[in-house]
Design a protein around this motif. Structure first.
Motif, PDB file in Angstrom:
ATOM      1  N   LEU A  18      63.730  52.428 -92.346  1.00 23.49           N
ATOM      2  CA  LEU A  18      64.373  53.587 -91.746  1.00 23.49           C
ATOM      3  C   LEU A  18      63.667  53.989 -90.454  1.00 23.49           C
ATOM      4  N   GLU A  19      62.348  53.994 -90.466  1.00 24.02           N
ATOM      5  CA  GLU A  19      61.599  54.357 -89.253  1.00 24.02           C
ATOM      6  C   GLU A  19      61.921  53.404 -88.102  1.00 24.02           C
ATOM      7  N   TYR A  20      61.934  52.103 -88.386  1.00 19.68           N
ATOM      8  CA  TYR A  20      62.263  51.127 -87.347  1.00 19.68           C
ATOM      9  C   TYR A  20      63.708  51.275 -86.872  1.00 19.68           C
ATOM     10  N   ALA A  21      64.582  51.761 -87.731  1.00 23.97           N
ATOM     11  CA  ALA A  21      65.997  51.891 -87.389  1.00 23.97           C
ATOM     12  C   ALA A  21      66.325  53.170 -86.627  1.00 23.97           C
ATOM     13  N   LEU A  22      65.392  54.105 -86.508  1.00 24.94           N
ATOM     14  CA  LEU A  22      65.691  55.394 -85.871  1.00 24.94           C
ATOM     15  C   LEU A  22      66.393  55.271 -84.519  1.00 24.94           C
ATOM     16  N   PRO A  23      65.960  54.387 -83.611  1.00 23.77           N
ATOM     17  CA  PRO A  23      66.695  54.299 -82.333  1.00 23.77           C
ATOM     18  C   PRO A  23      68.174  53.937 -82.513  1.00 23.77           C
ATOM     19  N   PHE A  24      68.469  53.092 -83.493  1.00 22.35           N
ATOM     20  CA  PHE A  24      69.857  52.724 -83.762  1.00 22.35           C
ATOM     21  C   PHE A  24      70.609  53.884 -84.406  1.00 22.35           C
ATOM     22  N   LEU A  25      69.943  54.594 -85.319  1.00 21.89           N
ATOM     23  CA  LEU A  25      70.586  55.717 -86.008  1.00 21.89           C
ATOM     24  C   LEU A  25      70.925  56.831 -85.035  1.00 21.89           C
ATOM     25  N   LYS A  26      70.066  57.075 -84.064  1.00 25.00           N
ATOM     26  CA  LYS A  26      70.304  58.141 -83.078  1.00 25.00           C
ATOM     27  C   LYS A  26      71.547  57.863 -82.241  1.00 25.00           C
ATOM     28  N   LYS A  27      71.879  56.614 -82.037  1.00 28.46           N
ATOM     29  CA  LYS A  27      73.041  56.243 -81.221  1.00 28.46           C
ATOM     30  C   LYS A  27      74.302  56.036 -82.044  1.00 28.46           C
ATOM     31  N   LYS A  31      78.163  57.207 -87.036  1.00 29.40           N
ATOM     32  CA  LYS A  31      78.207  57.488 -88.474  1.00 29.40           C
ATOM     33  C   LYS A  31      77.010  56.830 -89.149  1.00 29.40           C
ATOM     34  N   VAL A  32      76.279  57.630 -89.921  1.00 34.75           N
ATOM     35  CA  VAL A  32      75.138  57.123 -90.684  1.00 34.75           C
ATOM     36  C   VAL A  32      75.329  57.546 -92.133  1.00 34.75           C
ATOM     37  N   ASN A  80      78.431  52.374 -86.928  1.00 38.25           N
ATOM     38  CA  ASN A  80      78.535  52.755 -88.338  1.00 38.25           C
ATOM     39  C   ASN A  80      77.405  52.067 -89.091  1.00 38.25           C
ATOM     40  N   VAL A  81      76.378  52.839 -89.439  1.00 36.95           N
ATOM     41  CA  VAL A  81      75.172  52.276 -90.045  1.00 36.95           C
ATOM     42  C   VAL A  81      75.043  52.747 -91.495  1.00 36.95           C
ATOM     43  N   VAL A  82      74.793  51.806 -92.384  1.00 33.61           N
ATOM     44  CA  VAL A  82      74.504  52.121 -93.784  1.00 33.61           C
ATOM     45  C   VAL A  82      73.026  51.853 -94.023  1.00 33.61           C
ATOM     46  N   VAL A  83      72.337  52.846 -94.579  1.00 28.11           N
ATOM     47  CA  VAL A  83      70.922  52.725 -94.911  1.00 28.11           C
ATOM     48  C   VAL A  83      70.803  52.702 -96.426  1.00 28.11           C
ATOM     49  N   ALA A  84      70.314  51.587 -96.974  1.00 28.60           N
ATOM     50  CA  ALA A  84      70.071  51.503 -98.413  1.00 28.60           C
ATOM     51  C   ALA A  84      68.796  52.283 -98.690  1.00 28.60           C
ATOM     52  N   TRP A  85      68.911  53.346 -99.480  1.00 29.98           N
ATOM     53  CA  TRP A  85      67.786  54.254 -99.681  1.00 29.98           C
ATOM     54  C   TRP A  85      67.401  54.348-101.152  1.00 29.98           C
ATOM     55  N   ASN A  86      66.131  54.067-101.449  1.00 28.78           N
ATOM     56  CA  ASN A  86      65.629  54.256-102.807  1.00 28.78           C
ATOM     57  C   ASN A  86      64.293  54.995-102.819  1.00 28.78           C
ATOM     58  N   GLY A  87      63.862  55.468-101.656  1.00 25.79           N
ATOM     59  CA  GLY A  87      62.629  56.232-101.568  1.00 25.79           C
ATOM     60  C   GLY A  87      61.363  55.395-101.529  1.00 25.79           C
TER      61      GLY A  87
END
Length: 172
Positions: free
Chosen positions: A65-74, A77-78, A50-57
């Motif tokens: 976010l780019e560095y987290a992609l491998p974690f997000l793919k697995k 819940k994102v 269960n990953v939360v991404v703080a997003w403000n653009g």
């Protein structure tokens, strides 16, 4: 050595006298050009379902976010969390669509911490991640050292680093 690594994993500064100094975290974020994961005193099992991404653009959020992609793919819940803006204002729907191209089904949520200090916005982000049962928090690291505040970072960044109960993946 950090520049030769894929990711730097550091203990949360200040939690224990044998732990890393705040200046080490600052150097890792600003000098290594790599993802930095800050582990809380009780880091848990390391399954980031269960990953939360703080997003403000911002470009910092993009890098994290780019560095987290491998974690997000697995992750099962994102959530893209937008604080203090409408998701459309910071491109969250476009980002969710792009993440879908990577096989990541990301939900979008927004919180309004109000017109408060940066540290209070950091507390709101931490509360959200805790209440939603996040296993990993991803966010950009804002500010730049001069050691005027904890770590010399932006107020929200410093608050999240110093108090996050789950692993925190950051990039500047």
């Amino acid at each position: 050595m950090g520049r030769c690594s894929d990711i730097l994993v550091l203990g949360r500064p200040g939690a224990d006298p044998e732990n890393v100094a705040p200046a080490t975290v600052e150097a890792a974020l600003y000098e290594c050009a790599r993802a930095v994961m800050i582990a809380p005193p009780d880091a848990g099992s390391g399954t980031f379902d269960n990953v939360v991404v703080a997003w403000n653009g911002s470009f910092q959020a993009v890098r994290a976010l780019e560095y987290a992609l491998p974690f997000l793919k697995k992750a099962g819940k994102v959530t893209l969390l937008v604080a203090g803006s409408a998701p459309e204002e910071v491109g969250a729907p476009y980002l969710a669509r792009n993440l879908g191209r990577h096989g990541i089904n990301a939900a979008i949520d927004a919180i309004d911490p109000g017109a408060v200090s940066a540290r209070a916005r950091g507390r709101a982000l931490l509360t959200y991640a805790h209440d939603k049962g996040a296993d990993l928090l991803v966010m950009g690291a804002y500010g730049r050292g001069q050691v005027l505040s904890f770590l010399g970072l932006g107020g929200a960044t410093a608050k999240v680093i110093s108090s996050c109960r789950v692993p925190l993946l950051m990039a500047h």
